[in-house]
Design a protein around this motif. Structure first.
Motif, mmCIF file in Angstrom:
data_model
loop_
_atom_site.group_PDB
_atom_site.id
_atom_site.type_symbol
_atom_site.label_atom_id
_atom_site.label_comp_id
_atom_site.label_asym_id
_atom_site.label_seq_id
_atom_site.Cartn_x
_atom_site.Cartn_y
_atom_site.Cartn_z
ATOM 1 N N ALA A 86 24.552 33.573 33.935
ATOM 2 C CA ALA A 86 25.721 34.262 34.475
ATOM 3 C C ALA A 86 26.208 35.386 33.569
ATOM 4 N N GLU A 87 26.205 35.128 32.260
ATOM 5 C CA GLU A 87 26.783 36.133 31.362
ATOM 6 C C GLU A 87 25.945 37.413 31.294
ATOM 7 N N HIS A 88 24.699 37.382 31.746
ATOM 8 C CA HIS A 88 23.871 38.587 31.738
ATOM 9 C C HIS A 88 23.745 39.247 33.104
ATOM 10 N N ALA A 89 24.378 38.655 34.121
ATOM 11 C CA ALA A 89 24.168 39.146 35.489
ATOM 12 C C ALA A 89 24.726 40.552 35.676
ATOM 13 N N ALA A 90 25.934 40.793 35.146
ATOM 14 C CA ALA A 90 26.559 42.104 35.357
ATOM 15 C C ALA A 90 25.695 43.203 34.737
ATOM 16 N N ALA A 91 25.214 42.973 33.524
ATOM 17 C CA ALA A 91 24.385 43.979 32.860
ATOM 18 C C ALA A 91 23.110 44.221 33.661
ATOM 19 N N ALA A 92 22.513 43.147 34.174
ATOM 20 C CA ALA A 92 21.293 43.297 34.958
ATOM 21 C C ALA A 92 21.558 44.134 36.207
ATOM 22 N N LEU A 93 22.689 43.883 36.842
ATOM 23 C CA LEU A 93 23.030 44.662 38.043
ATOM 24 C C LEU A 93 23.243 46.135 37.690
ATOM 25 N N GLU A 94 23.920 46.377 36.578
ATOM 26 C CA GLU A 94 24.147 47.767 36.158
ATOM 27 C C GLU A 94 22.815 48.472 35.930
ATOM 28 N N ASP A 95 21.898 47.790 35.256
ATOM 29 C CA ASP A 95 20.590 48.380 35.002
ATOM 30 C C ASP A 95 19.883 48.739 36.306
ATOM 31 N N CYS A 96 19.949 47.804 37.265
ATOM 32 C CA CYS A 96 19.271 48.037 38.549
ATOM 33 C C CYS A 96 19.922 49.206 39.285
ATOM 34 N N ALA A 97 21.257 49.223 39.275
ATOM 35 C CA ALA A 97 21.940 50.318 39.954
ATOM 36 C C ALA A 97 21.546 51.645 39.319
ATOM 37 N N ALA A 98 21.469 51.654 37.979
ATOM 38 C CA ALA A 98 21.099 52.883 37.269
ATOM 39 C C ALA A 98 19.679 53.311 37.634
ATOM 40 N N ARG A 99 18.821 52.335 37.902
ATOM 41 C CA ARG A 99 17.432 52.650 38.258
ATOM 42 C C ARG A 99 17.338 53.143 39.698
ATOM 43 N N GLY A 100 18.452 52.994 40.466
ATOM 44 C CA GLY A 100 18.437 53.495 41.837
ATOM 45 C C GLY A 100 18.276 52.415 42.896
ATOM 46 N N THR A 101 18.365 51.164 42.481
ATOM 47 C CA THR A 101 18.247 50.057 43.432
ATOM 48 C C THR A 101 19.508 49.961 44.290
ATOM 49 N N SER A 108 22.253 33.549 40.059
ATOM 50 C CA SER A 108 22.994 32.936 38.952
ATOM 51 C C SER A 108 24.248 32.221 39.443
ATOM 52 N N SER A 109 24.498 31.037 38.901
ATOM 53 C CA SER A 109 25.755 30.345 39.185
ATOM 54 C C SER A 109 26.611 30.371 37.940
ATOM 55 N N GLY A 110 27.858 29.902 38.083
ATOM 56 C CA GLY A 110 28.779 29.957 36.954
ATOM 57 C C GLY A 110 29.836 31.029 37.171
ATOM 58 N N PHE A 111 30.249 31.203 38.406
ATOM 59 C CA PHE A 111 31.256 32.218 38.736
ATOM 60 C C PHE A 111 32.491 31.562 39.357
ATOM 61 N N ALA A 112 32.943 32.044 40.504
ATOM 62 C CA ALA A 112 34.230 31.570 41.045
ATOM 63 C C ALA A 112 34.248 30.061 41.264
ATOM 64 N N GLU A 113 33.073 29.447 41.429
ATOM 65 C CA GLU A 113 33.073 27.994 41.663
ATOM 66 C C GLU A 113 33.581 27.225 40.446
ATOM 67 N N LEU A 114 33.714 27.918 39.286
ATOM 68 C CA LEU A 114 34.188 27.237 38.082
ATOM 69 C C LEU A 114 35.672 27.448 37.829
ATOM 70 N N GLY A 115 36.358 28.295 38.632
ATOM 71 C CA GLY A 115 37.786 28.497 38.408
ATOM 72 C C GLY A 115 38.081 29.904 37.915
ATOM 73 N N ALA A 116 39.227 30.052 37.233
ATOM 74 C CA ALA A 116 39.786 31.373 36.940
ATOM 75 C C ALA A 116 38.835 32.253 36.126
ATOM 76 N N GLU A 117 38.241 31.691 35.077
ATOM 77 C CA GLU A 117 37.374 32.493 34.220
ATOM 78 C C GLU A 117 36.185 33.020 35.015
ATOM 79 N N GLY A 118 35.583 32.125 35.790
ATOM 80 C CA GLY A 118 34.453 32.525 36.614
ATOM 81 C C GLY A 118 34.853 33.547 37.660
ATOM 82 N N GLU A 119 36.080 33.422 38.148
ATOM 83 C CA GLU A 119 36.544 34.386 39.154
ATOM 84 C C GLU A 119 36.571 35.806 38.587
ATOM 85 N N ALA A 120 37.013 35.919 37.352
ATOM 86 C CA ALA A 120 37.059 37.241 36.719
ATOM 87 C C ALA A 120 35.642 37.812 36.584
#
Lengths: 710, 710
Positions: A86-101, A108-120
């Motif tokens: 989960a902690e690397h997902a945002a960076a991976a998405l940024e890289d893909c967007a930069a590549r034109g995807t 990845s799990s570990g997001f809103a299903e875990l509560g406030a921190e995951g929601e952010a």
């Protein structure tokens, strides 16, 4: 109306479902890992496009050359699968967007299903989608599959076995597991699937996107939707409307029907639970048909695909068996799901009896074991029933007879002949295998379902889909602009009634008075008998403090009651501000409804109506719909009450003024929708509905401003 | 109480189910014929006793020496199978009886199912049974099978495949086809069957015989009963009691639950349809648990056999899944069938979270995919839940995980360890195959059911069986002899109330008067306000002719009302004999019940109670039981009403005098049972139930003599 600033439902999903190239970020050598399974499955099932594993620590993954990063890819992939922590997902998405995807699937799990921190953390992913325009499926989802295209962007263990055959059913599910299980059952039954799309936590792509895209997909003929919640009601409504406009049946498994289920769903999805009954109303408006299990989802979806355009013209069902016992079970089950069982015409009965003299020629028709004796017997009985003008659908129950080669040799040719001859009527079977006979019947255009309850429920579902297709598209209820209300001024009965009267809800002429003399004069002007009610912004529940006096027949009674009532109220609520006393005519007779609105966490203002007294409170016999409703829908709400016969003149009662009651329901619903910014709840108790032609009138009303319900 | 002159239920059936020799009268060379199939099946499955084909036109049948007649047989066969045309059946039975045979199975159809002529022919068969003492199964039945003994006295095509494995389920069915289909599903699922017994038209052996024999059969651990009708209610009740005394769970599929189903059943069986709700009451009294489909019959029967003595101690169920979506579905389904879903203790939740930090530790427990990671994770979670004091049963849902070898390798050892450790709690699985894993789990004592709805319904059924086992056997309601009533004298309200008062139903002091002066005097003596009602044997429905005046507050009002009422009644019903006017105190407040009795075609006098007004009429919220009921059962009837909260002090109402209401229900039910020869119906409307401690009183009563309801 779709939430501002978001893409139209379904836009941009082509890259998720028809990619020409797929990068797997976090690709693993180990095919049991979530980053390894798609690499394996794409190769195993023969994805024809490019497969680009991305793994900075490997030169090769599962036999394919690997790339160190998205930037290192030979081209921008149409689709990126994000299978990193989960902690690397945002960076991976940024890289893909930069590549034109333009599209990504986040396992990845570990997001809103875990509560406030995951929601952010999840909101950060959503922000990438908003900023870059890349559509993001997930996180915490099981991805997407296109069967014919061999595009396998999932790590579902169901595909460790095999793919389902390519076919007409598009699966859209918020829950990965329920979606997967649907695909598994389809594969086991040999039922064809077009797409599989699971939306998980929905940071961007939501269930409305999935439904809308499938509605416009040529490969998909029927949409199977699995809903746990709804994060954007207008988008969901729009997606269901799109499916309807495209003529694609939508079968919905909406889970969380009970309080326990809703609590589990809220805990699981992190989303607020909307009223289950409001979901029902939304499905009814948009023509989606709801089922209660994965098995029923597949039964009805498959049957709808087999029928295609040839849905039943009505609910008049003829049941045909070779067994009296099964006939009884079928009759029970058919009745329970709302099918009609008309008796065959006398001529039809004579035809049946001329072929099988010991048959029971009524409905259910029991043709006895003679039915399997010779093909011409069955042809003649089927023809007699299908020729009957009272027959919309024929359900033939054979239990396990098709396992007996002799019977199979009789039944299949007879059914084929009749299916070709009577194309205008539904011919359906309740049969327990074998699979090849079922496939043969299905290919001829006959839905086949295993089990008495499942086959009758499926037939009823087909009827509901047909009714939805025949019904005119509901017009949007016009909501003329209304002057905003001052919430603070709504807190007395008199003010509430005034506001509702302005919105078109009938109220009685009534006056607010300051003393006993004015009360007596007002009563004389209004006509006896009258009621007195205390007016106070601090006392929404007047009865509880003795603030109501009924049935005062003359001036003396009014004067005495005025004094007695005020004394009681002052004793009970010494701090309350008293703004006077309301004098109103006392009406008798009629039927009392409760009519109100409240705010649903998912759908916003909703309108409720039920019979007054213990019916609504104890029997929970209440109809609820999203506001606004038009008068036709308001009337349908009244008709849906179990206690409707009380309004409809049952047992010698006068029939109530249904049209007036429906007008009042519609007016209150428009008021709630127009004033949604100011009003949290409306409570009219009772709305007195008088005899036909005499109208309906709100005898008491309470409006709760939103500022009182934070 | 069992019908006089008939054998005790189950007597003499040994020869049908454990014969040492079987003669087939009408044996055929053709194994697809009903006289050929048993000869084939007995040989194919290896019946160890003698098989004697009887056919006057053959020396040999299917390789066996044939005999010309029953008289020519080497010995009296234990069992004769009659597979001849209907017109020869009686003669064949006589021949067998003369040869000394004590039991016969009649396959032949063409009897009561055809109407009056067939009924006479069938009565002749029944007379042979009565005269000779031979027990006769059928006619028009599919016969009987004992699996372990390889005794195959059936022509069911289901056995063209294979026998089910020998095992604990005894199948007793009136319908041959439903019984056969049950056996087929059992075979497909690998579930063991002890006996299969179909009673068809029941000229002698009836479903009560079948249930009673299975109740006492060592090979049968659970009885599966399929009922379409009941031809002798006391025998059925006795048979169910025998099963209960023997500690054998009875699971009943009673078909004909709806009006359409009952009409089909009546047309199919030729028997009158009893009220479906009365069957429910009989099952509840005797501890039989009802299901609604063949699939559910087998699910619950098999689960009960797997549990044996270890039924769940209560309904407190913990749900465990690896998927939030399935958890929601399970919670919905469990709630719908009446299971309780308590939250685990905080300590239990901490234990779960210590193993799987991202789990949802409430109920349903979602242990996420981590559950399948390592065996020790699952062991620890299962142990935490099973150690919880709020857990009676743990339902683990695995969908199709056991198809994945890695997961199967984790789950099975963990479950085995927990099953052995926590023998006091039910450990059950909701699993979709594979068959060998299911068999392994089942052998360890864990019921396994496929599907969310089916598994929760089965668990609820196990709870119901456990509750029935724990409940004390209901004592018979004592019915002291009562003086017979003169039906003709019951037709006025006053006479009806007098008779009911003598039976223990509270009524008001009231007087019958002949003129206005007497009315005023009576009213003064009784106390104002009063009501007046016309007394006439010709006017059972007084209100309809204006024959009731309410709330008369003084002597003047009584005098005026007396005249006005009589004038109205004479105008409305000039021919009616008027026997005076009844004066009674007018009561206010309380809750109005309707309380009555009627005659059920199957069960005789039954008692009904419901809330007055539209609740009973429109909402059909009525409880019904065979009369008599004791006060505990009467109270249970009141509690079963959906509107019970109205009696129980809901929403600030005073709680009604439930004990007094129950006493009145019981008294009326005893009256109906005692006077069953004279009384067709009792109608008390209303029974006014006053606040707790203030009693209940019949304000109006009507008795309809049996001579009025031919």
């Amino acid at each position: 109306m779709v939430t501002a600033g978001r893409a139209a439902p379904g836009a941009g999903l082509d890259a998720i479902l028809r990619p020409r190239s797929i990068a797997v970020i976090g690709a693993s050598q180990d095919a049991t890992k979530i980053g390894g399974r798609p690499v394996q499955l794409l190769q195993r099932f023969g994805f024809p496009g490019a497969i680009w594993p991305v793994n900075p620590r490997a030169a090769e993954v599962q036999g394919l050359p690997a790339f160190a990063s998205a930037a290192a890819l030979p081209d921008a992939p149409d689709l990126a699968i994000i299978a990193v922590a989960a902690e690397h997902a945002a960076a991976a998405l940024e890289d893909c967007a930069a590549r034109g995807t333009r599209a990504a699937v986040v396992f990845s799990s570990g997001f809103a299903e875990l509560g406030a921190e995951g929601e952010a953390a999840q909101a950060a992913l959503g922000a990438i989608a908003t900023r870059t325009g890349m559509r993001i499926l997930g996180p915490n989802c099981l991805g997407a599959v296109s069967v014919a295209e061999r595009s396998i962007a999932t790590f579902s263990i169901v595909l460790e076995g095999a793919l389902p055959p390519a076919g007409p059913l598009g699966i859209a599910s918020q829950s990965g597991n329920l979606g997967s299980y649907t695909m598994l059952l389809a594969r086991e039954r040999g039922i064809g699937v077009s797409r599989f799309l699971t939306t998980g936590n929905e940071c961007d792509v939501d269930i409305a996107d999935a439904i809308a895209w499938l509605a416009q997909d040529d490969a998909t003929k029927v949409v199977l939707a699995v809903l746990e919640t709804c994060r954007d009601a207008p988008r969901l409504v729009r997606a269901l409307e799109l499916a309807r406009e495209a003529g694609k049946p939508v079968v919905v498994l909406k889970i969380g029907a009970t309080a326990a289920g809703q609590a589990a769903a809220a805990s699981h999805t992190g989303a607020l639970a909307g009223s289950d009954a409001v979901f029902d109303a939304v499905f009814a408006r948009t023509g989606a048909v709801r089922v209660r299990s994965v098995e029923a989802l597949l039964d009805l979806g498959h049957a709808a695909a087999v029928c295609g355009e040839a849905l039943p013209r009505g609910r008049r069902t003829m049941l045909l068996t070779a067994s009296g016992g099964f006939g009884v079970l079928l009759a029970d089950a058919a009745t329970a799901v709302g099918l009609e069982l008309p008796a065959p015409e006398p001529a039809t009965q004579r035809r049946i009896l001329s072929v099988v003299p010991f048959a029971s020629a009524r409905n259910p028709v029991d043709a006895t074991a003679q039915m399997g004796a010779r093909p011409e017997v069955l042809v003649e009985i089927l023809a007699a029933i299908l020729d009957d003008p009272n027959c919309d659908a024929l359900l033939l129950q054979l239990a396990a007879s098709l396992y007996v080669p002799r019977l199979r040799g009789v039944f299949l040719p007879a059914l084929k002949a009749m299916r070709e001859k009577h194309t205008e009527k539904l011919l359906m079977l309740s049969v327990h295998g074998p699979a090849d006979a079922v496939a043969e019947l299905t290919a001829l255009g006959m839905p086949v379902v295993d089990g008495v309850d499942a086959s009758t429920a499926t037939l009823a579902g087909l009827c509901a889909l047909a009714e939805a297709r025949r019904a005119p598209l509901p017009a949007a209820v016009a909501l003329p602009p209304a002057a905003p209300l001052d919430p603070a001024a709504l807190r007395t009965e008199a003010a509430a009634k005034q506001a509702l009267a302005a919105a078109g809800v009938p109220v009685l002429p009534e006056r607010v008075v300051r003393n006993a003399e004015e009360a007596a004069a007002a009563a004389a002007a209004l006509g006896f008998p009258v009621v007195l009610k205390v007016v106070s912004p601090d006392l929404p529940h007047k009865t509880e403090v003795g603030g109501v006096m009924l049935d005062l027949g003359d001036a003396g009674a009014v004067t005495a009651a005025h004094a007695a009532m005020l004394a009681r109220v002052r004793a009970a609520a010494p701090q309350a501000r008293l703004d006077g006393v309301l004098v109103a005519p006392m009406l008798r007779g009629g039927v009392e409804l409760i009519l109100g609105t409240k705010r649903d966490p998912v759908f916003g203002p909703v309108v409720l109506v039920g019979l007054g007294g213990i019916f609504a409170e104890i029997m929970q016999d209440v109809a609820i719909r999203p506001a606004p409703v038009d008068e036709a829908e308001a009337l349908a709400m009244l008709r849906s009450l179990r206690a409707f016969p009380v309004l409809d003149g049952a047992r010698g009662r006068p029939r109530a003024d249904l049209a007036a009651a429906a007008r009042a329901v519609a007016a209150v619903s428009r008021f709630a929708a127009q004033q949604a910014a100011a009003v949290a709840e409306v409570d009219i108790n009772p709305l007195l509905v008088r005899a036909e032609g005499e109208g309906a009138v709100a005898l008491d009303a309470l409006i709760i401003p939103r500022e009182d319900r934070p």
